[in-house]
Scaffold this active site. Structure first.
Site, mmCIF file in Angstrom:
data_model
loop_
_atom_site.group_PDB
_atom_site.id
_atom_site.type_symbol
_atom_site.label_atom_id
_atom_site.label_comp_id
_atom_site.label_asym_id
_atom_site.label_seq_id
_atom_site.Cartn_x
_atom_site.Cartn_y
_atom_site.Cartn_z
ATOM 1 N N CYS A 191 -20.162 2.282 6.253
ATOM 2 C CA CYS A 191 -19.775 3.649 5.919
ATOM 3 C C CYS A 191 -20.508 4.083 4.650
ATOM 4 O O CYS A 191 -20.451 3.394 3.626
ATOM 5 C CB CYS A 191 -18.270 3.715 5.716
ATOM 6 S SG CYS A 191 -17.701 5.317 5.119
ATOM 7 N N CYS A 234 -15.380 5.864 -1.974
ATOM 8 C CA CYS A 234 -14.036 6.059 -1.431
ATOM 9 C C CYS A 234 -13.060 5.033 -1.990
ATOM 10 O O CYS A 234 -11.962 5.375 -2.414
ATOM 11 C CB CYS A 234 -14.086 5.976 0.096
ATOM 12 S SG CYS A 234 -12.473 5.836 0.882
ATOM 13 N N CYS A 272 -11.966 0.913 1.638
ATOM 14 C CA CYS A 272 -12.331 -0.294 2.386
ATOM 15 C C CYS A 272 -13.015 -1.300 1.470
ATOM 16 O O CYS A 272 -14.245 -1.332 1.368
ATOM 17 C CB CYS A 272 -13.244 0.061 3.563
ATOM 18 S SG CYS A 272 -12.417 1.024 4.834
ATOM 19 N N CYS A 276 -14.955 7.588 10.014
ATOM 20 C CA CYS A 276 -14.446 6.445 9.256
ATOM 21 C C CYS A 276 -14.152 5.306 10.222
ATOM 22 O O CYS A 276 -13.595 5.516 11.305
ATOM 23 C CB CYS A 276 -13.174 6.865 8.502
ATOM 24 S SG CYS A 276 -12.334 5.511 7.650
ATOM 25 N N GLN A 336 4.657 3.593 10.184
ATOM 26 C CA GLN A 336 3.574 2.655 9.930
ATOM 27 C C GLN A 336 2.274 3.147 10.546
ATOM 28 O O GLN A 336 2.253 3.640 11.677
ATOM 29 C CB GLN A 336 3.927 1.277 10.499
ATOM 30 C CG GLN A 336 5.113 0.602 9.828
ATOM 31 C CD GLN A 336 4.727 -0.101 8.542
ATOM 32 O OE1 GLN A 336 3.584 -0.020 8.095
ATOM 33 N NE2 GLN A 336 5.667 -0.794 7.942
ATOM 34 N N TYR A 383 16.084 1.214 3.008
ATOM 35 C CA TYR A 383 14.829 1.974 3.087
ATOM 36 C C TYR A 383 14.509 2.256 4.558
ATOM 37 O O TYR A 383 13.390 2.041 5.026
ATOM 38 C CB TYR A 383 13.654 1.202 2.479
ATOM 39 C CG TYR A 383 13.841 0.680 1.069
ATOM 40 C CD1 TYR A 383 13.637 1.497 -0.040
ATOM 41 C CD2 TYR A 383 14.179 -0.650 0.838
ATOM 42 C CE1 TYR A 383 13.776 1.008 -1.329
ATOM 43 C CE2 TYR A 383 14.324 -1.145 -0.455
ATOM 44 C CZ TYR A 383 14.121 -0.308 -1.535
ATOM 45 O OH TYR A 383 14.253 -0.800 -2.814
ATOM 46 N N GLU A 387 18.926 5.614 3.617
ATOM 47 C CA GLU A 387 17.642 6.201 3.227
ATOM 48 C C GLU A 387 17.890 7.389 2.293
ATOM 49 O O GLU A 387 18.818 8.181 2.512
ATOM 50 C CB GLU A 387 16.880 6.664 4.477
ATOM 51 C CG GLU A 387 15.643 7.495 4.227
ATOM 52 C CD GLU A 387 14.576 6.766 3.439
ATOM 53 O OE1 GLU A 387 14.080 7.346 2.459
ATOM 54 O OE2 GLU A 387 14.237 5.624 3.805
ATOM 55 N N ASP A 430 12.463 -3.091 3.448
ATOM 56 C CA ASP A 430 11.067 -2.672 3.651
ATOM 57 C C ASP A 430 10.746 -1.608 2.604
ATOM 58 O O ASP A 430 10.613 -0.424 2.908
ATOM 59 C CB ASP A 430 10.882 -2.112 5.062
ATOM 60 C CG ASP A 430 9.413 -1.892 5.400
ATOM 61 O OD1 ASP A 430 8.543 -2.226 4.555
ATOM 62 O OD2 ASP A 430 9.121 -1.387 6.495
ATOM 63 N N CYS A 464 4.396 -4.513 1.925
ATOM 64 C CA CYS A 464 2.971 -4.213 2.068
ATOM 65 C C CYS A 464 2.219 -4.580 0.792
ATOM 66 O O CYS A 464 1.055 -4.227 0.635
ATOM 67 C CB CYS A 464 2.757 -2.740 2.411
ATOM 68 S SG CYS A 464 3.449 -1.601 1.204
#
Length: 418
Positions: free
Chosen positions: A17, A23, A26, A100, A224, A253, A274, A322, A349
């Site tokens: 890319c 950016c 990545c 992308c 997700q 969450y 939530e 989460d 994550c």
């Protein structure tokens, strides 16, 4: 299937890319996929091995164009040229992006065509410095299983001249678009979406299927971005929960209710909590859409909610966590400890904040039994990981000091499901 998807995952992409260096999205651009997985395995092991065994990272068969949510910022150059893309890492300078390797290809094509329509419809591009102009961002969300596509036009004003003709022109180019929404953000802020929305085509949301359940996704809903890996991740999380059909489960969450709804057919009762009101509304609709009767959703702070449950001597057998990338704070984790579930299934994550939170939980009566990393973000430096923690003293009574007079005003969504 795209040419990129046909390539073997162990090979680096043959076409790098051109925006990769600016950016910043990545980090592993040009790195063979198996080497990416090895680096992520090493990263998770470094952080989580002090607490438990780390199992091999689960990668993707086709690690390209997996993002079902694509955001583009629009900008007009001094010479009048309109560009769209992403902010350069650490700045607000716009890096042009036309395609992308990790974004949905259809979404990229729609954004490119919107950029072309901007000129023909004489739509003014928003200027961050002056606060003038109309078009700020475009957000595309696509249902991986259903193919439904949402286009969100983020504008500086609700007034968009010739919007019906614009919709007609865009749908002539892309008849696969199922809904178009205007989101109004007239504040000088780094936030993409504002609080006001109006649907100008379609139903205002899309649906997707995950783990056999249908989910409604609104413009501001959290969902997700990699449904292929998310399904594997959730299946592992539910397996680790050890549900037998008799458990009371809390989905903290909970967002639009994905984990709780997916686990509901194996539990006696599920409670989703939530703080985002719009997400709770979607969660209620999702439970109703899937005809699930043993789940309730509350609009509340999950930490305070669990402290109040403990004060009322209520219990939960399993808690799903989460949290956002920043993890959970100590106040929230202490509320989980006070409630004292037998099992905690922690999905993260960000292994760094997960390690920090595991340190607290393992110092307060829980033992980590295993960590299972999933590569939900190929070519980036991020890794998703699910970890099981077991209460070593499930019968310990914890004294709770809480002012029940300051109880939350919580609405049980169960009434809306019948």
């Amino acid at each position: 299937m795209s040419k990129e998807n046909k390539k073997k995952p162990g090979r680096a992409s043959q076409t790098l890319c051109p925006a990769a260096k600016k950016c910043g999205g990545c980090r592993y651009q040009g790195v063979p996929y198996q080497k990416q997985l090895k680096r992520k395995q090493e990263q998770v092991e470094k952080l989580l091995l002090p607490f438990c065994r780390v199992y091999p990272v689960v990668g993707m068969e086709h690690p390209y164009h997996y993002r079902n949510k694509v955001h583009a910022v629009f900008h007009r150059l001094k010479n009048g040229t309109v560009i769209s893309g992403v902010y350069e890492e650490g700045t607000h300078r716009v890096v042009p992006v036309t395609s992308c390797l990790i974004e949905d290809e259809k979404a990229d094509a729609i954004i490119n065509d919107i950029r072309g329509l901007v000129k023909s419809f004489k739509i003014k591009i928003y200027n961050e410095d002056t606060g003038t102009g109309l078009l700020r961002h475009v957000l595309i969300r696509r249902g991986f299983s259903t193919g439904e596509i949402m286009v969100v036009l983020v504008l500086g004003s609700i007034v968009m001249h010739s919007k019906n003709h614009f919709v007609e022109a865009l749908r002539q180019l892309h008849p696969e678009i199922t809904t178009i929404v205007i989101n109004v953000n007239n504040k000088k802020t780094s936030m993409v979406l504002g609080d006001r929305e109006t649907t100008i085509f379609g139903k205002g949301y899309i649906e997707d299927v995950l783990c056999g359940h249908v989910f409604r996704i609104s413009p501001r809903s959290f969902y997700q971005v990699n449904p292929v890996q998310t399904e594997k991740l959730y299946q592992k999380a539910i397996e680790l929960a050890g549900l037998t059909g008799t458990e009371r489960v809390i989905d903290a969450y909970c967002g639009i209710g994905t984990i709780g709804i997916c686990a509901s057919d194996r539990a006696a009762e599920v409670i989703g909590v939530e703080l985002n009101r719009d997400a709770v509304k979607d969660a209620v609709r999702n439970a109703k859409r899937n005809r699930i009767k043993n789940i309730s959703f509350y609009h509340a702070d999950a930490g305070k909610f669990m402290v109040q449950m403990a004060a009322r001597k209520e219990h939960a057998d399993v808690v799903f966590l989460d949290p956002p990338r920043s993890g959970s704070d100590e106040k929230f984790l202490s509320s989980v400890v006070k409630l004292g579930p037998k099992r905690i299934v922690y999905i993260s994550c960000n292994p760094e904040t997960q390690a920090r939170d595991l340190k607290y939980l393992t110092a307060h009566g829980y033992r980590a039994k295993g960590a299972y990393p999933y590569d939900c973000f190929p070519f980036t430096g991020h890794t998703e990981c699910v970890c099981l923690l077991v209460n070593q003293k499930p019968d310990t009574k914890v004294r709770i000091d809480v002012d029940l007079a300051d109880d939350y005003c919580m609405k049980d969504a169960r009434d809306n499901l019948n």
